[in-house]
Every structure is written in C-alpha cells, then in structure tokens.
Design a protein around this motif. Sequence first.
Motif, mmCIF file in Angstrom:
data_model
loop_
_atom_site.group_PDB
_atom_site.id
_atom_site.type_symbol
_atom_site.label_atom_id
_atom_site.label_comp_id
_atom_site.label_asym_id
_atom_site.label_seq_id
_atom_site.Cartn_x
_atom_site.Cartn_y
_atom_site.Cartn_z
ATOM 1 N N VAL A 32 2.208 81.717 30.496
ATOM 2 C CA VAL A 32 2.808 80.384 30.290
ATOM 3 C C VAL A 32 2.156 79.358 31.222
ATOM 4 N N ILE A 33 1.956 79.717 32.495
ATOM 5 C CA ILE A 33 1.360 78.717 33.404
ATOM 6 C C ILE A 33 -0.105 78.452 33.052
ATOM 7 N N SER A 34 -0.789 79.468 32.503
ATOM 8 C CA SER A 34 -2.188 79.214 32.106
ATOM 9 C C SER A 34 -2.236 78.243 30.924
ATOM 10 N N VAL A 35 -1.262 78.373 29.994
ATOM 11 C CA VAL A 35 -1.186 77.452 28.844
ATOM 12 C C VAL A 35 -0.879 76.039 29.340
ATOM 13 N N LEU A 36 0.096 75.923 30.232
ATOM 14 C CA LEU A 36 0.496 74.604 30.743
ATOM 15 C C LEU A 36 -0.639 73.941 31.527
ATOM 16 N N LYS A 37 -1.383 74.758 32.239
ATOM 17 C CA LYS A 37 -2.509 74.227 33.020
ATOM 18 C C LYS A 37 -3.584 73.669 32.085
ATOM 19 N N ARG A 38 -3.874 74.444 31.036
ATOM 20 C CA ARG A 38 -4.908 74.001 30.087
ATOM 21 C C ARG A 38 -4.454 72.769 29.309
ATOM 22 N N ALA A 39 -3.138 72.656 29.106
ATOM 23 C CA ALA A 39 -2.609 71.501 28.357
ATOM 24 C C ALA A 39 -2.454 70.261 29.246
ATOM 25 N N HIS A 40 -2.792 70.392 30.540
ATOM 26 C CA HIS A 40 -2.693 69.308 31.521
ATOM 27 C C HIS A 40 -1.269 68.751 31.633
ATOM 28 N N LEU A 41 -0.282 69.627 31.517
ATOM 29 C CA LEU A 41 1.119 69.208 31.675
ATOM 30 C C LEU A 41 1.527 69.503 33.125
ATOM 31 N N SER A 42 1.130 68.591 34.033
ATOM 32 C CA SER A 42 1.251 68.840 35.480
ATOM 33 C C SER A 42 2.670 69.143 35.935
ATOM 34 N N ALA A 43 3.617 68.304 35.478
ATOM 35 C CA ALA A 43 4.991 68.460 35.956
ATOM 36 C C ALA A 43 5.576 69.787 35.480
ATOM 37 N N TYR A 44 5.355 70.128 34.197
ATOM 38 C CA TYR A 44 5.875 71.395 33.655
ATOM 39 C C TYR A 44 5.176 72.584 34.314
ATOM 40 N N TYR A 45 3.887 72.429 34.552
ATOM 41 C CA TYR A 45 3.114 73.479 35.228
ATOM 42 C C TYR A 45 3.698 73.734 36.620
ATOM 43 N N PHE A 46 4.032 72.630 37.299
ATOM 44 C CA PHE A 46 4.599 72.744 38.646
ATOM 45 C C PHE A 46 5.968 73.435 38.605
ATOM 46 N N ILE A 47 6.828 72.995 37.674
ATOM 47 C CA ILE A 47 8.195 73.554 37.611
ATOM 48 C C ILE A 47 8.142 75.047 37.266
ATOM 49 N N VAL A 48 7.446 75.367 36.151
ATOM 50 C CA VAL A 48 7.404 76.771 35.707
ATOM 51 C C VAL A 48 6.705 77.640 36.758
ATOM 52 N N GLY A 49 5.620 77.119 37.316
ATOM 53 C CA GLY A 49 4.871 77.878 38.316
ATOM 54 C C GLY A 49 5.692 78.149 39.555
ATOM 55 N N SER A 50 6.281 77.107 40.146
ATOM 56 C CA SER A 50 6.988 77.281 41.420
ATOM 57 C C SER A 50 8.285 78.067 41.243
ATOM 58 N N VAL A 51 9.037 77.769 40.178
ATOM 59 C CA VAL A 51 10.304 78.492 39.959
ATOM 60 C C VAL A 51 10.004 79.969 39.648
ATOM 61 N N GLY A 52 8.993 80.197 38.804
ATOM 62 C CA GLY A 52 8.623 81.579 38.463
ATOM 63 C C GLY A 52 8.169 82.356 39.677
ATOM 64 N N LEU A 53 7.307 81.732 40.479
ATOM 65 C CA LEU A 53 6.811 82.410 41.679
ATOM 66 C C LEU A 53 7.956 82.715 42.648
#
Lengths: 230, 201
Positions: free
Chosen positions: B15-36
């Motif tokens: 999911v974070i790789s998809v969000l990163k490629r889609a340049h969705l910074s805020a969603y990438y940050f939320i999913v990445g940090s909460v998941g980690l």
Amino acid sequence: MRRVMLMMTALIVTLLWGGLATPVHAASNDSAANKYNISIDGNFDDWSDKPMTTVKESWDDYNIKKVALLADDNNIYFYLNMSPEHGGGYSTLQPSGYVLKVGSKTFYVTFKTTGTLTDGATVDGTVNAWNSDNGGSGDLSQATMKVHRFKTANGHNDIMEAKIPLSELKVAGGSQTITMKNDNLGSQTLTATGGSTGPVVLAGVGLIVALGSVVTFTRTRAKAKKQRQA
Amino acid sequence: MSSYLLFGMLGWLYVISVLKRAHLSAYYFIVGSVGLFFILIALGNPYWVWFMTHLVINGVSTLGDWTHWCRVFVKYGIVYIGNGQNPVTMSIDYECSGIIETTAFVGLLAFFPTYSRQEKMFYLVMGALWIYVANVIRLMLVVTLVYFGGASWYFTAHTLLGRIVFYVLVIMLYYNVFTYSELSQSLYTNFKRHFSRGKSS
C-alpha cells in the motif's frame, strides 16, 4: 522508494529477532499471568525479594507485622507475616477485618482456614470477599491461600499467602488502584497501582502535529512547482 | 511472529509503495507512520517492552539511591514508595514505559518528508532520549509527591501533575521536530558542525 523499502526491511529483520524470541521469554517468565513468580504453596521464599511494609499501631512496638500487596493483570497477591521479629504476642493469623478496594469497589475480605493449625503445619483455606454490588455469599472458588504455623521460642508465628483472581471479584485488571487495610493489624494502608502515561492521547497529538506539517509542506511544494512552471 | 502480522506487513509495504508512486504525500505519511507504529508495537513485545521498563526503572532508582524516598525492584518492575504510613507499590509496565510514545515518534519521523536520513537519525536518537528523560522526570515527581503527601496524593501526582509535565515535554518535542522549528534546526546544525569538525581533525 528503494531506500524506504531497504530501511523498512532492515528494521523489520532487526525487530524479528525480538519477536521470534517471544515464546522462549514467555515460557520462562510464566507469561503475564504471574510476573512476580509467586506460588501459593506454603513456601514463602518467593516473597523474600518483594516489597514488605511494616504494619503496626503507633503505640505498639512489639506486635509488628510484615505485609505485602501486589497485583498484576489477573490476580491480587497478599502476604502476611504476623510476628516476624518476636515470633510471639499477637502472632495467630488474623482472619477477618480486611478492607480491599479495587478501583471504586470495596470488598470485605475474610481468610478462613480449612484445617486445624498446629506447630509446623501448613493448611489450606478459602477466601471470602463480599461486596454489596456483586451480592451472593462472597466465597471465591478460584482464590487460593495457605497458612503455615512456625514454632518459635515465644510460642508460634503464622504466615499466610493468598491469591485472589480479579475476574472473580468482577473487576478489570490493568492499571487499577488496589488498596488493602485491616485496623486489627495496624493503621497502615497498602496501595498497589500502575503508572500509565496515558500514551494514546500523546500518540494522537503527535500524529496531528506531524500531519499538519506534512500537509503544509506538500501544499508549499506544489505551489512552488506551479510557480516554476508558470 | 503470527502469520497475520507477516501478511499485514506485506500488505502495508504494498500500500505505501502504491501511495508513494501516486505522489499522495499526506496519505503516504498517514498509512506509513500508523502502519509502522503498529508493526513496531507488535514486534516490540516483550523484548523492547522489557528493555524500556528496565531503562525507566533504573532511571527512577537514581532518585531512590540519593534520597531513599523509594526502592526499586528491577526484576519485577516495581517502584515502592515507602512513606511509613501509606506506602504505594507502583508497577512500571507496558503503558508506563514510554514505549508507545517512543514508537509513535519513530513511526512519524520515519515517514516525515522534509528530513534527510542523517537528520532523521539525529532526531530519532534525540527524541527517544527526550521521551525517556521526560518519563523519568514524571515518575520522580510522582515519587516525591507521594513520599511527602502519602498515598492520597497519588491521583493528583500521577494522573494530573505527572501527566501534565510529561505531556508538555513530549508535545514540545513533537512541535519542535515536526514543525522544523528554528530550535530543532539549530540543534542539528550545531551537532553536524561539531561532528564535521571532529571528523576533519
């Protein structure tokens, strides 16, 4: 992206070591069910490294008791040594008059031996914890206790250990504040409690602050990009 | 490690790789940090929880050694505040160790977009130390107030004053690190300058 994936993989591999060690650690520590390694067996060695409180009346320097109260997520553990210093005087087990408070609930506790206590004997007993909300007789079928009577130069000395499951008291474990007092023994009140930091609130605040900053940063960067293109 | 956690981690990475490629910074940050955060919490029990509780309890023991206001039982994670009349046995467990706050900070910092890897490492070490010291200060405050005031002071000392002090200190950290304040910038710049100087000499 490759950097992130590499970093995450390294982090996870490092932490897997901790995760895989779980079963070994849990087995040797008897899990969280009894983190104090206390067994209710009439052998009191397992209490020797626990915090003990001196319980007495301010005017009485002879009848001094040693008492310990501990709690984990599942049980309350109680230890009472009636006369550790003199082995005499008021040294027979005090069975009643214990007031146990768990959170906002108050229980009136009685420790009843099921056999006759003689010098050198260890006997079982039953625990009764009556609370007006819970009703019923207050007898706890899963609570365990043991009393041993030691023969001493001044007569005898009774030592008791008991375990009371929180589930039978119909109260939750965790960071509850638990107190125990018996005016027959002395004026002291023992308190066992947790020290939670309230971490969920802080984690939430951190997320909000950081998210606000990320959104601002993203907007600023997008605006700068647009200006460059224009 | 459970299979649920393993599949959860793989799903999270996807999911974070998809969000990163889609340049969705805020969603990438939320999913990445909460998941980690959740992955670290799941993997950190019991090893890191044990480590953190022992670290905190050893910090509190310095106050006990100096003042004799408390005794610590490191093996069982107990701080015994012996005030004579109404002693308190305080258990330092998972929630008191500061591991949740530290893990949340690590999770947020790992996916925070403005910092370089060196900066993240610097703030990670500083932040973890800061949270640890804040937690020890909180517990020392509780010990001091309960020792002099008795068990009746426990609620005020722990639930009100201790938490307020801890919250203020940790929110100061969050604010300075995540708003990239002048204070945090100058700290890192000074550290880097000092480190570079040491390297050249």
